[in-house]
Scaffold this motif. Structure first.
Motif, PDB file in Angstrom:
ATOM      1  N   LYS A 214     -28.811 -45.612 -16.674  1.00 50.80           N
ATOM      2  CA  LYS A 214     -28.436 -44.383 -15.961  1.00 50.80           C
ATOM      3  C   LYS A 214     -26.920 -44.320 -15.784  1.00 50.80           C
ATOM      4  O   LYS A 214     -26.307 -45.248 -15.249  1.00 50.80           O
ATOM      5  CB  LYS A 214     -29.121 -44.331 -14.597  1.00 50.80           C
ATOM      6  N   ASN A 216     -23.420 -41.418 -15.043  1.00 50.68           N
ATOM      7  CA  ASN A 216     -22.797 -40.112 -14.850  1.00 50.68           C
ATOM      8  C   ASN A 216     -21.600 -40.026 -15.791  1.00 50.68           C
ATOM      9  O   ASN A 216     -20.827 -40.990 -15.898  1.00 50.68           O
ATOM     10  CB  ASN A 216     -22.291 -39.942 -13.416  1.00 50.68           C
ATOM     11  N   LYS A 242     -25.400 -34.224 -24.206  1.00 48.39           N
ATOM     12  CA  LYS A 242     -26.537 -33.472 -23.674  1.00 48.39           C
ATOM     13  C   LYS A 242     -27.728 -33.501 -24.630  1.00 48.39           C
ATOM     14  O   LYS A 242     -28.888 -33.532 -24.189  1.00 48.39           O
ATOM     15  CB  LYS A 242     -26.119 -32.028 -23.382  1.00 48.39           C
ATOM     16  N   THR A 250     -26.329 -38.012 -17.098  1.00 45.07           N
ATOM     17  CA  THR A 250     -25.978 -36.781 -16.387  1.00 45.07           C
ATOM     18  C   THR A 250     -24.562 -36.393 -16.772  1.00 45.07           C
ATOM     19  O   THR A 250     -23.618 -37.167 -16.554  1.00 45.07           O
ATOM     20  CB  THR A 250     -26.073 -36.975 -14.861  1.00 45.07           C
TER      21      THR A 250
END
Length: 284
Positions: A214, A216, A242, A250
């Motif tokens: 995970k 950002n 994306k 993210t």
């Protein structure tokens, strides 16, 4: 005579003030001997105001690739200190680690077969006398710098990296090839033109292997009229992340039309923190 005494008193007062002035200290600077790079590296470190060796508090760490005192350390540290004040409290108080540059072009670029692509972006080959050392530099960060910070400072496991331009190229390479090294990537106007956009071409395959952790990712793009290649590459990075980054990636994309390549960093870092951490102490 009276005038002379007055001047003398003013001089004494000025001298006394000068004698009692204290330096303003915002951090500390250490030298690390890197066996990987075979050289000394200067590291600048900011510690939160409440930092104490005598409590159990641990802090996230924010790494700045262009982290010298004459580079980005001072003003990014200011943004961090501002955002972590208790009446703002946008994100947790953090340790800031600035890596001072020795040879930026060498450390931030990956190896290429030739430099023919430089003509397209307006650079001369002789400007790049050294290049292609990013693999060793990433190894230095992973196996020497991060362990050093963990051992000597009260750091927790959450890590952010900030890079702009050539440092943004390096930060993108770390994201695509060594994603697990950081939790948040702040990438601004990255020089992805290096090697004819090879990182962008390889990104789908790299993300197919490295997209389970995970993260950002903030991507800042400068005014597209001022530097269309940089703008197009930043937008392409957004699109590929994306499409192939998976649900654990993210992406925050930020177009800054009022900023050119050389002016965008300060505003972009501030925007990145606002996008990634949208609430303050009074908005929770």
């Amino acid at each position: 005579m009276k005038r002379s005494i007055t001047i003398l008193l003013l001089f004494i007062n000025a001298f006394t003030f000068a004698q009692t002035a204290n330096p303003i200290v915002i951090g500390q600077s250490v030298e690390i001997l890197s066996k990987v790079l075979n050289e000394q590296r200067r590291i600048n470190i900011y510690l939160p105001d409440e930092y104490s060796k005598n409590d159990t508090t641990q802090y996230p760490v924010i790494y700045i690739i262009d982290g010298g005192m004459q580079e980005d350390f001072l003003h990014i540290t200011g943004i961090v200190q501002f955002n972590t004040q208790p009446w703002i409290n946008r994100f947790p108080k953090s340790i800031v680690v600035g890596i001072e540059n020795v040879d930026r072009k060498r450390d931030c670029s990956f190896a290429v077969d030739n430099l023919d692509f430089l003509k397209r972006v307006g650079f001369k080959k002789e400007y790049y006398t050294t290049y292609g050392g990013s693999a060793a530099y990433i190894k230095f960060i992973a196996t020497e710098l991060q362990p050093y910070i963990s051992k000597n400072y009260k750091a927790n496991n959450y890590k952010t990296v900030i890079g702009e331009s050539f440092a943004g190229l390096l930060t993108t390479e770390i994201l695509l090839k060594h994603r697990e090294l950081f939790d948040t990537y702040i990438i601004m106007s990255p020089s992805l033109w290096w090697g004819n956009e090879l990182l962008l071409k390889d990104a789908p395959a790299l993300l197919g292997v490295k997209n389970k952790t995970k993260v950002n990712v903030y991507i800042g793009a400068c005014n597209k009229k001022e530097d269309k290649i940089m703008y197009d590459d930043a937008t392409a990075l957004r699109d590929v992340l994306k499409k192939y980054g998976g649900p654990e990636t993210t992406v925050f994309y930020d177009y800054l039309p009022a900023e050119i390549h050389s002016t965008m960093l300060h505003q972009s870092v501030y925007n990145a923190f606002k996008l990634i951490y949208p609430k303050t102490a009074y908005q929770k």
